[in-house]
Design an enzyme around this catalytic site. Structure first.
Site, short mmCIF file in Angstrom:
data_model
loop_
_atom_site.label_atom_id
_atom_site.label_comp_id
_atom_site.label_asym_id
_atom_site.label_seq_id
_atom_site.Cartn_x
_atom_site.Cartn_y
_atom_site.Cartn_z
N CYS A 145 -9.42 -3.15 -12.25
CA CYS A 145 -8.96 -2.04 -11.41
C CYS A 145 -7.65 -2.36 -10.68
O CYS A 145 -7.26 -1.62 -9.78
CB CYS A 145 -10.04 -1.63 -10.42
SG CYS A 145 -10.49 -2.93 -9.26
N HIS B 217 0.79 -1.22 0.00
CA HIS B 217 0.00 0.00 0.00
C HIS B 217 0.83 1.27 0.00
O HIS B 217 0.39 2.28 -0.53
CB HIS B 217 -1.07 -0.06 1.08
CG HIS B 217 -2.20 -0.90 0.59
ND1 HIS B 217 -2.15 -2.28 0.65
CD2 HIS B 217 -3.32 -0.58 -0.07
CE1 HIS B 217 -3.23 -2.74 0.06
NE2 HIS B 217 -3.96 -1.74 -0.37
N GLU C 270 -11.25 -11.42 -7.94
CA GLU C 270 -9.84 -11.37 -7.53
C GLU C 270 -9.40 -12.65 -6.84
O GLU C 270 -8.29 -12.74 -6.34
CB GLU C 270 -9.58 -10.15 -6.65
CG GLU C 270 -10.49 -10.01 -5.45
CD GLU C 270 -10.24 -8.72 -4.66
OE1 GLU C 270 -9.22 -8.06 -4.86
OE2 GLU C 270 -11.09 -8.40 -3.81
N ASP D 163 -4.71 -8.98 -6.50
CA ASP D 163 -4.96 -10.19 -5.73
C ASP D 163 -5.09 -11.41 -6.62
O ASP D 163 -4.63 -12.50 -6.26
CB ASP D 163 -6.21 -10.02 -4.87
CG ASP D 163 -5.90 -9.25 -3.60
OD1 ASP D 163 -4.94 -9.63 -2.92
OD2 ASP D 163 -6.59 -8.26 -3.32
C1 PEP Z 1 -6.77 -5.79 -6.57
O1 PEP Z 1 -6.69 -6.75 -5.80
O2 PEP Z 1 -6.37 -5.82 -7.75
C2 PEP Z 1 -7.39 -4.53 -6.13
C3 PEP Z 1 -7.65 -3.57 -6.98
O3 PEP Z 1 -7.65 -4.36 -4.81
P1 PEP Z 1 -6.55 -4.09 -3.65
O4 PEP Z 1 -5.27 -3.73 -4.33
O5 PEP Z 1 -7.11 -2.99 -2.84
O6 PEP Z 1 -6.52 -5.38 -2.94
MG MG Z 2 -7.76 -6.81 -3.98
#
Ligand code: PEP
Ligand code: MG
Length: 588
Positions: free
Chosen positions: A509, A198, A438, A462
């Site tokens: 996304c 993150h 995911e 994910d």
């Molecule tokens: C993903 O897993 O691709 C996603 C967009 O969600 P996060 O990165 O918040 O897990």
């Molecule tokens: Mg995710």
């Protein structure tokens, strides 16, 4: 002109890492270390002096914290700066302070020992309260405890605000990243962490070049060293030679030119030469980013990671607080859509549980945790519904792996709608509900899941992690985190095709959508929209506008026949060359 390879191939001052956020920056190093404090429990010889020291240290800590708080308020929305409020409250708690002073008087021990003991008690109390946000607050309190002790020991303030430096650290929490970014950090380098950690995602969204997973950067780099961070290729150059610096200054110049052309694309659609339009939406991680989104040319918000609100708040906001956040965001982006994702708690994100899970990524995360905590989930659903009255909000469920999770969630949404109706509160009764795809089981079951929902959004961060069995934040196995692996692209193809058969839109996304190399492949596979960090929207738009969908589809079809990632990458690179398409990486 010499090429990068000629100048840097054997360079001894080059540290390789993972390109986490694009951009090039040249600045001085600032080593951010969280020093372990040694606490003395020696007896106090001069009681008055010890008490004066304590008062001074408290005063100094308050001043420092006030400074951080005011910067936070200036740079973030006021309510987001609340993460520092818990620390201020500690300093202003008369009972706690009085207690510390009394104990120093009675026990005649060093104030640092008493401060540590008293505030640690506070922390344990919070952790034992068994409330998620309390655990997070306990971390904030660690910070203020260390700050007071450091000031008692008259040590330098480690987290002091430094301008125009590249922050070098073994790792960075999202809070560190936000705080440094708000104090004009020019770049980030970390020893640990992967592309989708993150801290990396936040750097990307705030447009700050970052290279992560550098292993020993903190040992090699010294405070004040001149550094070049190449966030496009994932390199750091330490104390560059004249020739190296000239090379990068040239790149920066070209980058500025490249960006100039981009501005003109803002108002234009992301449409291929042969007329296929792709919706480019923005991912929002930090609420402060909304201004960037509005000016980025995004057609809406494709992913609002609400768990980031918890990071910023340090606790669960009430229904009213959440309604206000979602309302604000929805009206800023209106009439474009805002896709709010339910709290994706767990994994490497906001910690809810006060016990350690053996495999947090495979544990009580996302929708699993929400369905176990209905009250919490319903608070969020009610807030989302209340903010939906202008009909531009959609609601998305994270980490869905079985059908019953969708059905149970939809039932809760219906319950909340019913309650609001009784309370005569307006909401969008046709609010669209979608899921993240995911988890491999969701990918396999796309046809069936698609019948239950209004839209799908593929979370490649994910999906790749679970498909390839590679921890997304672990740099030791990052070579296996292959977004172009044939198993990944075949899975994407399957999801898009099955979603389409059910006539619902399929978006993507994950970070893959922001990789310029991946764009023709994703368009060729038939995705309707891509949701990416706002800073990359115009680069991606330029690529889409200069390619043909028909040709991209033919290229994607060919890639689906390959058996290695290398073949896929080679084919896409060939596509860029054959069609004379500008890609940031070709130039930079
Ligand atoms: C993903 O897993 O691709 C996603 C967009 O969600 P996060 O990165 O918040 O897990
Ligand atoms: Mg995710």
């Amino acid at each position: 002109m010499k090429t990068f390879k000629q100048i840097f191939k054997e360079a001894e001052n080059k540290i390789p890492g993972i390109a986490a956020a694009p951009g090039i920056v040249i600045a001085k190093a600032y080593l951010f270390t969280k020093e372990r404090l040694v606490i003395s429990d020696a007896a106090v010889t001069d009681l008055e002096e010890a008490k004066n020291n304590l008062r001074e240290a408290l005063e100094k800590s308050k001043k420092e914290l006030n400074k951080i708080f005011s910067i936070a308020k200036e740079k973030m929305e006021e309510d987001r700066a609340a993460i520092f409020e818990a620390q201020m409250m500690i300093l202003d708690d008369p009972i706690l302070i009085e207690n510390i002073i009394k104990r120093v008087e009675n026990e005649k021990k060093q104030p640092e020992f008493i401060v540590d003991d008293e505030i640690s008690k506070y922390q344990h109390m919070m952790i034992n309260a068994h409330e998620s946000y309390m655990t997070e607050r306990a971390h904030d309190i660690e910070d203020i405890k260390n700050r007071i002790i450091r000031n008692l020991q008259k040590k330098r303030w480690q987290s002091k605000i430094t301008n125009d430096v590249i922050v070098v650290s073994d790792s960075l929490t999202p809070a560190d990243t936000i705080l440094f970014s708000r104090s004009n950090a020019r770049g980030f380098i970390t020893d640990h962490g992967g592309l989708t950690s993150h801290a990396a995602i936040i750097s990307r969204s705030l447009n700050i070049p970052a290279v992560v997973g550098c292993h020993h950067a903190t040992q090699i780099i010294k405070e004040g060293d001149k550094l070049i961070v190449d966030g496009f290729h994932g390199y750091i150059i330490v104390n560059p030679t004249e020739e190296q610096e000239k090379f990068f200054r040239g790149k920066i110049e070209r980058l500025v030119n490249l960006q100039k052309g981009l501005e003109e694309l803002k108002e234009k659609p992301a449409m291929t030469e042969d007329g296929r339009e792709i919706q480019l939406l923005a991912n929002v991680d930090v609420s402060g980013e909304i201004d960037l989104v509005v000016t980025s040319g995004a057609k809406g918000i494709g992913l609002f990671r609400t768990e980031q609100v918890l990071e910023e708040f340090g606790e669960f906001p009430t229904e009213d607080e959440q309604t206000e956040i979602y309302n604000k965001m929805a009206s800023r982006i209106y009439p474009n859509p805002l896709i709010i994702r339910a709290f994706d708690i767990g994994g490497d994100k906001f910690k809810f549980l006060d016990f350690v899970e053996p495999n947090p990524f495979l544990g009580l995360r996302g929708i699993r945790l929400l369905l176990e905590n209905e009250k919490l989930f319903k608070t969020q659903i009610r807030a989302v519904l209340k903010a939906s009255k202008n009909k531009n909000i959609q609601f998305m469920l994270p980490m869905v792996s079985v059908t019953s999770e969708i059905r149970k969630s939809k039932k809760l949404v219906e319950q909340c709608k019913h309650e609001l109706k009784q309370e005569k509160i307006k909401y969008d009764k046709d609010i669209k509900i979608g899921i993240m795809v995911e988890v491999p089981s969701a990918a396999v079951m796309t046809s069936e899941f698609a019948k239950e929902v209004d839209f799908l959004s593929i979370g490649t961060n994910d999906l790749i992690q679970y498909l390839m069995a590679v921890d997304r934040g672990n740099d030791l196995v990052s070579n296996l985190y292959q977004e172009f692996n044939p198993s990944v692209i075949r899975t994407l193809n399957h999801i898009v095709a099955d979603g389409k058969k059910q006539n619902i839109p399929v978006s993507l996304c994950g970070e893959m959508a922001a990789d310029t190399l991946a764009v023709p492949l994703l368009v060729g596979l038939g995705l309707d929209s891509l949701s990416i960090s706002p800073s990359t929207i115009l680069y991606i738009k330029r690529i889409i506008r200069s390619m043909s969908y028909a040709k991209a589809k033919a290229m994607a079809d060919k890639c689906l026949t390959f058996s290695t990632q290398e073949e896929v990458i080679k084919e896409i690179e060939k596509f860029f060359v054959d069609n004379d398409i500008t890609r940031t990486r070709n130039i930079i």
